[in-house]
Design a protein around this motif. Sequence first.
Motif, PDB file in Angstrom:
ATOM      1  N   PHE A   1       0.841  -1.176   0.000  1.00 30.39           N
ATOM      2  CA  PHE A   1       0.000   0.000   0.000  1.00 30.39           C
ATOM      3  C   PHE A   1       0.887   1.239   0.000  1.00 30.39           C
ATOM      4  O   PHE A   1       2.019   1.184   0.464  1.00 30.39           O
ATOM      5  CB  PHE A   1      -0.912   0.014   1.231  1.00 30.39           C
ATOM      6  N   ARG A   2       0.328   2.334  -0.430  1.00 36.31           N
ATOM      7  CA  ARG A   2       1.067   3.590  -0.484  1.00 36.31           C
ATOM      8  C   ARG A   2       0.362   4.612   0.398  1.00 36.31           C
ATOM      9  O   ARG A   2      -0.855   4.746   0.363  1.00 36.31           O
ATOM     10  CB  ARG A   2       1.111   4.066  -1.937  1.00 36.31           C
ATOM     11  N   GLU A   3       1.149   5.321   1.202  1.00 36.37           N
ATOM     12  CA  GLU A   3       0.664   6.378   2.086  1.00 36.37           C
ATOM     13  C   GLU A   3      -0.525   5.946   2.934  1.00 36.37           C
ATOM     14  O   GLU A   3      -1.574   6.574   2.955  1.00 36.37           O
ATOM     15  CB  GLU A   3       0.343   7.642   1.286  1.00 36.37           C
ATOM     16  N   GLU A   4      -0.325   4.862   3.643  1.00 36.53           N
ATOM     17  CA  GLU A   4      -1.372   4.348   4.523  1.00 36.53           C
ATOM     18  C   GLU A   4      -1.453   5.199   5.783  1.00 36.53           C
ATOM     19  O   GLU A   4      -0.443   5.498   6.415  1.00 36.53           O
ATOM     20  CB  GLU A   4      -1.075   2.889   4.879  1.00 36.53           C
ATOM     21  N   LEU A   5      -2.665   5.585   6.128  1.00 37.46           N
ATOM     22  CA  LEU A   5      -2.911   6.476   7.259  1.00 37.46           C
ATOM     23  C   LEU A   5      -2.801   5.720   8.586  1.00 37.46           C
ATOM     24  O   LEU A   5      -3.313   4.607   8.725  1.00 37.46           O
ATOM     25  CB  LEU A   5      -4.313   7.084   7.114  1.00 37.46           C
ATOM     26  N   THR A   6      -2.154   6.353   9.572  1.00 35.06           N
ATOM     27  CA  THR A   6      -2.032   5.774  10.906  1.00 35.06           C
ATOM     28  C   THR A   6      -3.093   6.385  11.823  1.00 35.06           C
ATOM     29  O   THR A   6      -3.798   7.325  11.441  1.00 35.06           O
ATOM     30  CB  THR A   6      -0.639   6.051  11.520  1.00 35.06           C
ATOM     31  N   ASP A   7      -3.164   5.905  13.059  1.00 30.69           N
ATOM     32  CA  ASP A   7      -4.113   6.448  14.050  1.00 30.69           C
ATOM     33  C   ASP A   7      -3.809   7.908  14.378  1.00 30.69           C
ATOM     34  O   ASP A   7      -4.689   8.634  14.826  1.00 30.69           O
ATOM     35  CB  ASP A   7      -4.065   5.627  15.342  1.00 30.69           C
ATOM     36  N   THR A   8      -2.571   8.327  14.194  1.00 35.59           N
ATOM     37  CA  THR A   8      -2.170   9.701  14.520  1.00 35.59           C
ATOM     38  C   THR A   8      -2.186  10.600  13.277  1.00 35.59           C
ATOM     39  O   THR A   8      -1.568  11.660  13.276  1.00 35.59           O
ATOM     40  CB  THR A   8      -0.765   9.711  15.157  1.00 35.59           C
ATOM     41  N   ASN A   9      -2.880  10.151  12.237  1.00 39.73           N
ATOM     42  CA  ASN A   9      -3.018  10.897  10.978  1.00 39.73           C
ATOM     43  C   ASN A   9      -1.686  11.167  10.277  1.00 39.73           C
ATOM     44  O   ASN A   9      -1.519  12.186   9.616  1.00 39.73           O
ATOM     45  CB  ASN A   9      -3.786  12.206  11.183  1.00 39.73           C
TER      46      ASN A   9
ATOM     47  N   ILE B   1       2.304   6.386   6.383  1.00 35.21           N
ATOM     48  CA  ILE B   1       3.467   5.540   6.152  1.00 35.21           C
ATOM     49  C   ILE B   1       3.662   5.511   4.634  1.00 35.21           C
ATOM     50  O   ILE B   1       2.724   5.187   3.894  1.00 35.21           O
ATOM     51  CB  ILE B   1       3.253   4.112   6.689  1.00 35.21           C
ATOM     52  N   ASP B   2       4.850   5.834   4.172  1.00 33.56           N
ATOM     53  CA  ASP B   2       5.075   5.929   2.727  1.00 33.56           C
ATOM     54  C   ASP B   2       4.637   4.655   2.001  1.00 33.56           C
ATOM     55  O   ASP B   2       3.915   4.719   1.018  1.00 33.56           O
ATOM     56  CB  ASP B   2       6.537   6.235   2.419  1.00 33.56           C
ATOM     57  N   PHE B   3       5.103   3.507   2.485  1.00 36.17           N
ATOM     58  CA  PHE B   3       4.735   2.233   1.867  1.00 36.17           C
ATOM     59  C   PHE B   3       4.542   1.195   2.957  1.00 36.17           C
ATOM     60  O   PHE B   3       5.296   1.177   3.931  1.00 36.17           O
ATOM     61  CB  PHE B   3       5.831   1.728   0.917  1.00 36.17           C
TER      62      PHE B   3
END
Length: 170
Positions: free
Chosen positions: A1-9, A12-14
């Motif tokens: 995946f690309r630019e997956e969102l974390t809980d802290t907004n 992650i690049d990949f």
Amino acid sequence: FREELTDTNRRIDFTIKSSKYLIGIEMKVNAPDLNNQIADYYTSLKKEAENGDGTPQEIQILYLTKFGKKAPNHSIGNIPSQHLRKISFNRHIIEWLNASLSSVRNITNLRVFLEDYISVVQKITRLHKSNIMDINEELALPSNKKHLISLLSIDPNKSKGILLHNFFFR
């Protein structure tokens, strides 16, 4: 995946996910790290692993830079060191691209793409060599000995200086 969102907004690049691994890749090319950036990525992937189907997954954060620079402490936080690896474009990515290139030698479109990407990586890591020789490189070829002798007879000081420079500094 690309630019997956974390809980802290954060993004992650990949991310690469399998039944055994959750891998986050942070690519740093001329950008600074934010406070706890890598730590947040690790926490997000760890939470995802805990919410899975019960199959243990290994979490790895790969910190990708031009030359294998270490992630700064203010970004890492207290991630266990076995979950963080530094990788580089100038070594790891180039090696992987070259191995991929030899695997796809008969697939023209993919081969051309990989060759172009290798060129981009070489440019950002200052490993790029032009396809065009300058006069000094041309004259330094063993097959051009007679041309070099001709040049030395026309301008001996400049040519000798160029040759000495190339001998000692290349």
